[in-house]
Design a protein around this motif. Structure first.
Motif, PDB file in Angstrom:
ATOM      1  N   UNK A  54       0.859  -1.261  -0.136  1.00 34.92           N
ATOM      2  CA  UNK A  54       0.142  -0.117   0.102  1.00 34.92           C
ATOM      3  C   UNK A  54       1.028   1.285   0.014  1.00 34.92           C
ATOM      4  N   UNK A  55       1.094   1.788  -1.093  1.00 37.99           N
ATOM      5  CA  UNK A  55       2.280   2.947  -1.195  1.00 37.99           C
ATOM      6  C   UNK A  55       1.749   4.099  -0.363  1.00 37.99           C
ATOM      7  N   UNK A  56       0.506   4.414  -0.600  1.00 36.99           N
ATOM      8  CA  UNK A  56       0.110   5.589   0.150  1.00 36.99           C
ATOM      9  C   UNK A  56       0.262   5.317   1.674  1.00 36.99           C
ATOM     10  N   UNK A  57      -0.427   4.223   2.042  1.00 34.28           N
ATOM     11  CA  UNK A  57      -0.072   3.723   3.518  1.00 34.28           C
ATOM     12  C   UNK A  57       1.333   3.998   4.206  1.00 34.28           C
ATOM     13  N   UNK A  58       2.050   3.282   3.123  1.00 32.21           N
ATOM     14  CA  UNK A  58       3.423   3.294   3.804  1.00 32.21           C
ATOM     15  C   UNK A  58       4.154   4.672   3.838  1.00 32.21           C
ATOM     16  N   UNK A  59       4.114   5.367   2.841  1.00 39.11           N
ATOM     17  CA  UNK A  59       4.459   6.839   2.913  1.00 39.11           C
ATOM     18  C   UNK A  59       3.992   7.657   3.944  1.00 39.11           C
ATOM     19  N   UNK A  60       2.451   7.278   4.281  1.00 44.27           N
ATOM     20  CA  UNK A  60       2.051   7.927   5.441  1.00 44.27           C
ATOM     21  C   UNK A  60       2.475   7.578   6.797  1.00 44.27           C
ATOM     22  N   UNK A  62       5.818   6.333   7.455  1.00 48.37           N
ATOM     23  CA  UNK A  62       7.019   6.732   7.295  1.00 48.37           C
ATOM     24  C   UNK A  62       6.975   8.242   7.800  1.00 48.37           C
ATOM     25  N   UNK A  63       5.959   9.124   7.044  1.00 48.46           N
ATOM     26  CA  UNK A  63       5.998  10.521   7.173  1.00 48.46           C
ATOM     27  C   UNK A  63       5.592  10.795   8.748  1.00 48.46           C
ATOM     28  N   UNK A  64       4.793   9.953   9.269  1.00 50.34           N
ATOM     29  CA  UNK A  64       4.398  10.376  10.756  1.00 50.34           C
ATOM     30  C   UNK A  64       5.696   9.904  11.675  1.00 50.34           C
ATOM     31  N   UNK A  65       6.426   8.828  11.043  1.00 51.00           N
ATOM     32  CA  UNK A  65       7.526   8.273  12.027  1.00 51.00           C
ATOM     33  C   UNK A  65       8.628   9.380  11.971  1.00 51.00           C
ATOM     34  N   UNK A  66       8.897  10.051  10.730  1.00 49.41           N
ATOM     35  CA  UNK A  66      10.189  10.525  10.800  1.00 49.41           C
ATOM     36  C   UNK A  66      11.508   9.936  10.916  1.00 49.41           C
ATOM     37  N   UNK A  67      11.551   8.738  10.432  1.00 51.53           N
ATOM     38  CA  UNK A  67      12.610   7.957  11.010  1.00 51.53           C
ATOM     39  C   UNK A  67      13.994   8.567  10.135  1.00 51.53           C
ATOM     40  N   UNK A 108      11.332   7.045   1.995  1.00 50.50           N
ATOM     41  CA  UNK A 108      12.609   7.485   2.311  1.00 50.50           C
ATOM     42  C   UNK A 108      13.050   8.940   2.021  1.00 50.50           C
ATOM     43  N   UNK A 109      12.841   8.928   0.509  1.00 54.39           N
ATOM     44  CA  UNK A 109      13.244  10.310  -0.239  1.00 54.39           C
ATOM     45  C   UNK A 109      12.392  11.499   0.375  1.00 54.39           C
ATOM     46  N   UNK A 110      11.136  11.115   0.613  1.00 50.96           N
ATOM     47  CA  UNK A 110      10.030  12.278   1.051  1.00 50.96           C
ATOM     48  C   UNK A 110      10.429  12.710   2.488  1.00 50.96           C
ATOM     49  N   UNK A 111      10.865  12.067   3.237  1.00 51.59           N
ATOM     50  CA  UNK A 111      11.362  12.373   4.651  1.00 51.59           C
ATOM     51  C   UNK A 111      12.813  12.599   4.858  1.00 51.59           C
ATOM     52  N   UNK A 112      13.560  12.306   4.006  1.00 51.31           N
ATOM     53  CA  UNK A 112      14.976  12.650   3.963  1.00 51.31           C
ATOM     54  C   UNK A 112      15.711  11.537   4.738  1.00 51.31           C
TER      55      UNK A 112
END
Length: 311
Positions: A54-60, A62-67, A108-112
């Motif tokens: 689930x691409x959107x779910x994964x990105x969301x 990761x975005x929330x966790x800011x790893x 990973x790219x989105x959150x750096x």
């Protein structure tokens, strides 16, 4: 560090999450099963229910966790059967190694997140030349026809992770063993359902699941980017390790089959692994990840595994 671990309830993740938490990391851990959330929380992680495809779910998530680090341990290996039709048996895992990997890299790219550590496998080396391979040795240019898609998925992950992030590490694991990881394997040996095919000349490299997790933690915490063989110190031919395991479980010696009969009964992939597989050297992981396996030999590891399973 803030670490995002996918596949956190799998064979490696179940050891990795407590190890990371115990070392002071802030861990967000994913599972596809809501029923496993409480276990992850009890281990000290922040649980998230998400499907790796689930691409959107994964990105969301990761975005929330800011790893700062993302760990890719997603597989569906518990769903595999007898490996006669490898591409069919590995279809779900292959999707996680391709589409699932792409989803994590996009996140990973989105959150750096600069560092991504991913689970690969060492079954991809060429079945020619030396019997023990290093990370610099060539990969198999002609996989067994029934395993073309599965091997392509492993190679895809192997290539794209180091290419896509500044610090991409792929751990080419050996064959897993340990409590909960391969109990069916032991049962098959006990029932004499795993024969030695041909001369049993294929060389296998093993890794106990706790040792696999400790290598993943070492890769989270340091080491240069690239690929690493994560295996024990003792690659061994089937003709050596299989009778040893049979003796440990109290079974009769494994049956022996000629190649033609093995091919008929088990399929080409199993025959190839029994007769042509190459092992791997862990020298690079030991040196560059500063990692040392608890079980440097499958002999001791098998013994501990079998005894724990019999309790």
């Amino acid at each position: 560090m803030r670490v995002f671990v996918t596949g956190a309830t799998g064979a490696v993740g179940r050891h990795l999450v407590p190890g990371l938490v115990g070392s002071g990391h802030q861990v967000t851990a994913t599972t596809r099963s809501p029923g496993k959330v409480d276990g992850l929380r009890a281990a000290g992680a922040e649980p998230v229910v998400v499907d790796g495809l689930d691409r959107d779910g994964v990105i969301a998530a990761v975005r929330a966790a800011e790893p700062e680090v993302i760990v890719h341990q997603m597989t569906a290996l518990s769903e595999m059967g007898r490996l006669r039709h490898v591409d069919q048996e590995f279809a779900a895992t292959s999707a996680l190694r391709t589409r699932g990997t792409d989803n994590l890299l996009a996140a990973a790219k989105e959150v750096g997140a600069r560092r991504v550590v991913a689970q690969g496998h060492n079954f991809i080396y060429a079945r020619t030349g030396t019997m023990v391979k290093t990370e610099d040795d060539p990969l198999d240019p002609r996989p067994v026809p029934s395993a073309v898609e599965a091997m392509a998925a492993i190679r895809y992950l192997d290539r794209v992770v180091p290419e896509s992030v500044p610090e991409g590490l792929v751990l080419r694991y050996g064959t897993f063993y340990g409590p909960g990881a391969s109990d069916q394997f032991v049962e098959g040996v006990r029932k004499r359902q795993l024969p030695i095919i041909g001369g049993g000349t294929g060389v296998w490299s093993f890794i106990e699941t706790f040792d696999a997790a400790s290598a993943a933690q070492a890769a989270v915490e340091g080491g240069p980017p690239g690929v690493y063989n994560v295996v024990d110190d003792e690659p061994a031919p089937v003709s050596e390790w299989l009778p040893y395991l049979a003796d440990l479980v109290g079974a009769k010696p494994p049956m022996r089959l000629p190649v033609w009969l093995g091919r008929l009964l088990a399929g080409e992939f199993i025959v190839t692994q029994m007769t042509q597989a190459r092992g791997a050297s862990n020298a690079k992981a030991r040196a560059e990840l500063a990692w040392t396996p608890k079980y440097p030999s499958w002999r001791d590891g098998f013994r501990t595994w079998v005894h724990s399973a019999s309790r």
